[in-house]
Design a protein around this motif. Structure first.
Motif, mmCIF file in Angstrom:
data_model
loop_
_atom_site.group_PDB
_atom_site.id
_atom_site.type_symbol
_atom_site.label_atom_id
_atom_site.label_comp_id
_atom_site.label_asym_id
_atom_site.label_seq_id
_atom_site.Cartn_x
_atom_site.Cartn_y
_atom_site.Cartn_z
ATOM 1 N N PRO A 1 0.890 -1.102 0.157
ATOM 2 C CA PRO A 1 0.227 0.207 -0.052
ATOM 3 C C PRO A 1 0.976 1.178 -0.215
ATOM 4 O O PRO A 1 0.591 1.867 -0.895
ATOM 5 C CB PRO A 1 -0.731 -0.131 1.286
ATOM 6 C CG PRO A 1 -1.102 -1.684 1.602
ATOM 7 C CD PRO A 1 0.255 -1.924 0.845
ATOM 8 N N ASN A 2 2.019 1.165 0.579
ATOM 9 C CA ASN A 2 2.994 1.975 0.400
ATOM 10 C C ASN A 2 3.554 2.317 -0.904
ATOM 11 O O ASN A 2 3.926 3.831 -1.235
ATOM 12 C CB ASN A 2 3.724 2.876 1.637
ATOM 13 C CG ASN A 2 3.530 2.475 2.862
ATOM 14 O OD1 ASN A 2 2.296 3.416 2.680
ATOM 15 N ND2 ASN A 2 3.786 1.969 4.423
ATOM 16 N N ARG A 3 3.788 1.283 -0.914
ATOM 17 C CA ARG A 3 4.485 1.750 -2.765
ATOM 18 C C ARG A 3 3.447 1.782 -3.928
ATOM 19 O O ARG A 3 3.970 3.182 -4.380
ATOM 20 C CB ARG A 3 5.176 0.634 -3.167
ATOM 21 C CG ARG A 3 5.700 0.120 -2.374
ATOM 22 C CD ARG A 3 6.748 -1.953 -2.562
ATOM 23 N NE ARG A 3 7.829 -1.969 -1.634
ATOM 24 C CZ ARG A 3 8.982 -1.962 -3.019
ATOM 25 N NH1 ARG A 3 9.642 -1.709 -4.016
ATOM 26 N NH2 ARG A 3 10.023 -1.849 -1.115
ATOM 27 N N GLN A 4 1.970 1.939 -3.330
ATOM 28 C CA GLN A 4 1.461 2.321 -4.383
ATOM 29 C C GLN A 4 0.533 3.691 -4.148
ATOM 30 O O GLN A 4 0.639 4.343 -5.450
ATOM 31 C CB GLN A 4 0.360 1.437 -4.080
ATOM 32 C CG GLN A 4 -0.033 -0.258 -4.736
ATOM 33 C CD GLN A 4 -1.371 -0.699 -4.134
ATOM 34 O OE1 GLN A 4 -1.916 -0.977 -3.829
ATOM 35 N NE2 GLN A 4 -1.296 -1.996 -5.332
ATOM 36 N N LYS A 5 0.904 4.296 -2.745
ATOM 37 C CA LYS A 5 0.952 5.431 -2.241
ATOM 38 C C LYS A 5 1.684 6.192 -2.911
ATOM 39 O O LYS A 5 1.563 7.565 -3.791
ATOM 40 C CB LYS A 5 0.074 6.131 -0.988
ATOM 41 C CG LYS A 5 0.591 7.100 -0.590
ATOM 42 C CD LYS A 5 -0.126 7.179 0.466
ATOM 43 C CE LYS A 5 -0.191 8.545 0.980
ATOM 44 N NZ LYS A 5 -0.552 9.939 0.180
ATOM 45 N N ALA A 6 2.753 6.104 -2.955
ATOM 46 C CA ALA A 6 3.953 6.750 -3.616
ATOM 47 C C ALA A 6 4.090 6.306 -5.196
ATOM 48 O O ALA A 6 3.982 7.712 -5.448
ATOM 49 C CB ALA A 6 5.642 6.287 -3.575
#
Length: 103
Positions: free
Chosen positions: A63-68
């Motif tokens: 999820p954090n990679r997708q947010k970035a």
């Protein structure tokens, strides 16, 4: 055969175009490459900023990679550069920024 001034000017203009066409072509290609490099540099800087915004969270989670990636995609679109980058390129810039941050 008599050349008029218009025919002489047209002939001279055609000769100039033929002579300078290779130079114009090379300059045009240089400008395109330089512009593309600047777009990549801008996207890389934006990716670093998107990853830095998530530095306090775990960057290895999906999820954090997708947010970035989403943040970078939004910034690229806001700067009217979205036609210059594919989704895979944007994801690779984020991955590179994460790898650089983990060093």
């Amino acid at each position: 055969m008599n050349f008029t001034d218009a025919q002489a000017l047209l002939t001279f203009g055609a000769m100039l175009v033929i002579i300078f066409a290779p130079l114009i072509y090379k300059v045009n290609n240089y400008i395109k490459a330089h512009t593309r490099n600047e777009h990549i540099k801008t996207a890389t800087d934006m990716a670093n900023q998107a990853v830095a915004a998530l530095v306090n969270s775990d960057l290895n989670t999906l999820p954090n990679r997708q947010k970035a990636v989403a943040d970078l995609t939004t910034r690229i679109a806001n700067n009217k550069l979205s036609s210059h980058f594919t989704k895979q390129e944007i994801e690779s810039y984020v991955e590179k920024a994460i790898a650089d941050l983990n060093k």
